[in-house]
Enzyme design. Structure first.
Site, PDB file in Angstrom:
ATOM      1  N   ASP A  62       5.373  -5.318   0.391  1.00 29.97           N
ATOM      2  CA  ASP A  62       4.297  -4.454   1.396  1.00 29.97           C
ATOM      3  C   ASP A  62       4.875  -4.879   2.975  1.00 29.97           C
ATOM      4  O   ASP A  62       5.612  -6.296   3.017  1.00 29.97           O
ATOM      5  CB  ASP A  62       2.644  -5.485   1.597  1.00 29.97           C
ATOM      6  CG  ASP A  62       1.898  -5.188   1.330  1.00 29.97           C
ATOM      7  OD1 ASP A  62       1.842  -3.777   0.049  1.00 29.97           O
ATOM      8  OD2 ASP A  62       0.434  -5.267   0.869  1.00 29.97           O
ATOM      9  N   ASP A  97      -3.111   1.103  -5.710  1.00 23.40           N
ATOM     10  CA  ASP A  97      -2.417   0.251  -5.295  1.00 23.40           C
ATOM     11  C   ASP A  97      -3.094  -0.547  -6.395  1.00 23.40           C
ATOM     12  O   ASP A  97      -3.840  -0.355  -7.926  1.00 23.40           O
ATOM     13  CB  ASP A  97      -4.241  -0.701  -5.073  1.00 23.40           C
ATOM     14  CG  ASP A  97      -3.227  -1.472  -3.763  1.00 23.40           C
ATOM     15  OD1 ASP A  97      -1.847  -1.682  -4.226  1.00 23.40           O
ATOM     16  OD2 ASP A  97      -3.189  -1.856  -2.207  1.00 23.40           O
TER      17      ASP A  97
END
Length: 344
Positions: free
Chosen positions: A218, A163
């Site tokens: 996202d 991430d």
């Protein structure tokens, strides 16, 4: 007009996919950069990730039950390979700097859990972050890239999602190249998932660095968000291909906030875009409708076609779209008819 040899793969109110022995006048350029030459992710990776449904509520038992469900439901045999534990499995670093898994939630340890997953014919995935902490405040890998890569390889990890939280001021291409080199040095084939949410244009440098790269923000279990992600990802079609894939994020199918038609469209267009397919629902409690979508063999076959060329939109009148994707068979292509509007 489609020829009479067209074969319907999936039909419902908002989309259908067809395999057609016909020709449409489109050409796709090959990606400029070479994919990693390690034999990994030659087709889009398929699996399950814990985040979309469970968030931080991950445990050893959950992962074991999920692995068992992947086998019992037929998902493994349909091509889903990776069981990926997302954020919140890690709690600290020890005195030597090694990453430490939560001993209450994962009492047997990650190597033993990896063995459990592998014993079921599946592959083991984990999450880390390129910054100094993860998105949920756990220890990141900044400054520990090589140490963490060696740890993950020793645990039997086959897939690593990295991430981009707490990474202010860092150059993404440089940081992910560190992970690429550190993972390669372990000698273990490990898929590298680049997750910058599209920041710093990973489609420009992701090939040759990782095996998939997030192109968008996202996902959420809401149709407007899915539509926006589709719009942002499809224009990057030129960047994807065998060994390196545009990643419009994980699947929301079965999480309960969209209609079955919307979930079918979600799955079908991910297949047309040659996207990785990572289920994000509770596999132990799937409805028949969810199972039918996730296990549809013909749509999976489009996603996994070995030519690996993502679809382009070849017609759009502002309401109706025609998508086209050439397939490995030189005389065949997949065609999707898609209505993204609220109108019939």
């Amino acid at each position: 007009m489609l020829s009479r040899t067209a074969r319907t793969l999936l039909v419902f109110s908002s989309i259908l996919i067809l395999a057609a022995v016909c020709y449409l006048p489109i050409r796709l350029n090959s990606p400029a950069a070479r994919a990693l030459d390690d034999g990994t992710a030659r087709t889009p990776p398929m699996g399950w990730n814990s985040w979309n449904h469970f968030g931080c509520d991950v445990t050893e038992q959950l992962i074991k039950h999920t692995a068992d469900a992947m086998v019992a439901s037929g998902m493994r045999d349909a091509g889903y390979q990776y069981v990926v534990i997302d954020d919140c499995w890690q709690v600290s670093r020890d005195s030597q700097g090694a990453i430490v898994a939560d001993p209450q939630r994962f009492p047997s340890g990650m190597a033993a859990l990896g063995d459990y997953i592998h014993a079921r014919g599946l592959k083991f995935g984990l999450y880390t972050d390129a910054g100094y902490r993860t998105c949920m405040g756990r220890p990141g890998s900044l400054g520990h890239e090589w140490q963490d890569a060696a740890t993950y390889a020793a645990w039997g990890v086959d897939y690593l999602k990295v991430d981009w939280c707490a990474a202010e001021g860092l150059d993404a291409a440089t940081q992910y190249a560190l992970f690429r080199d550190a993972l390669a040095a372990t000698g273990r084939p490990i898929v590298l998932s680049i997750c910058t949410w599209g920041e710093q244009n990973p489609w420009d440098w992701g090939r040759g660095t990782g095996h998939l790269w997030r192109t968008t923000r996202d996902i959420a279990d809401r149709w407007p968000v899915v539509l926006q992600i589709i719009r942002e990802n499809v224009v990057r079609a030129y960047a994807g291909g065998p060994g390196g894939w545009n990643d419009p994020d994980m699947l929301e199918i079965g999480n309960g906030h969209m209609t079955d038609a919307e979930y079918r469209s979600h799955f079908s267009l991910w297949a047309m875009m040659a996207a990785p397919l990572f289920a994000g629902n509770d596999l132990t409690r799937m409805s028949d409708a969810t199972r039918d979508i996730l296990l549809n063999p013909e749509v999976i076959a489009v996603d996994q076609d070995r030519r690996g060329t993502p679809a382009l939109i070849v017609y759009d009148d502002g309401g109706r779209q025609v998508w086209s994707r050439p397939l490995e068979n030189p005389n065949a292509r997949a065609v999707a008819l898609f209505n993204p509007t609220d109108l019939p």
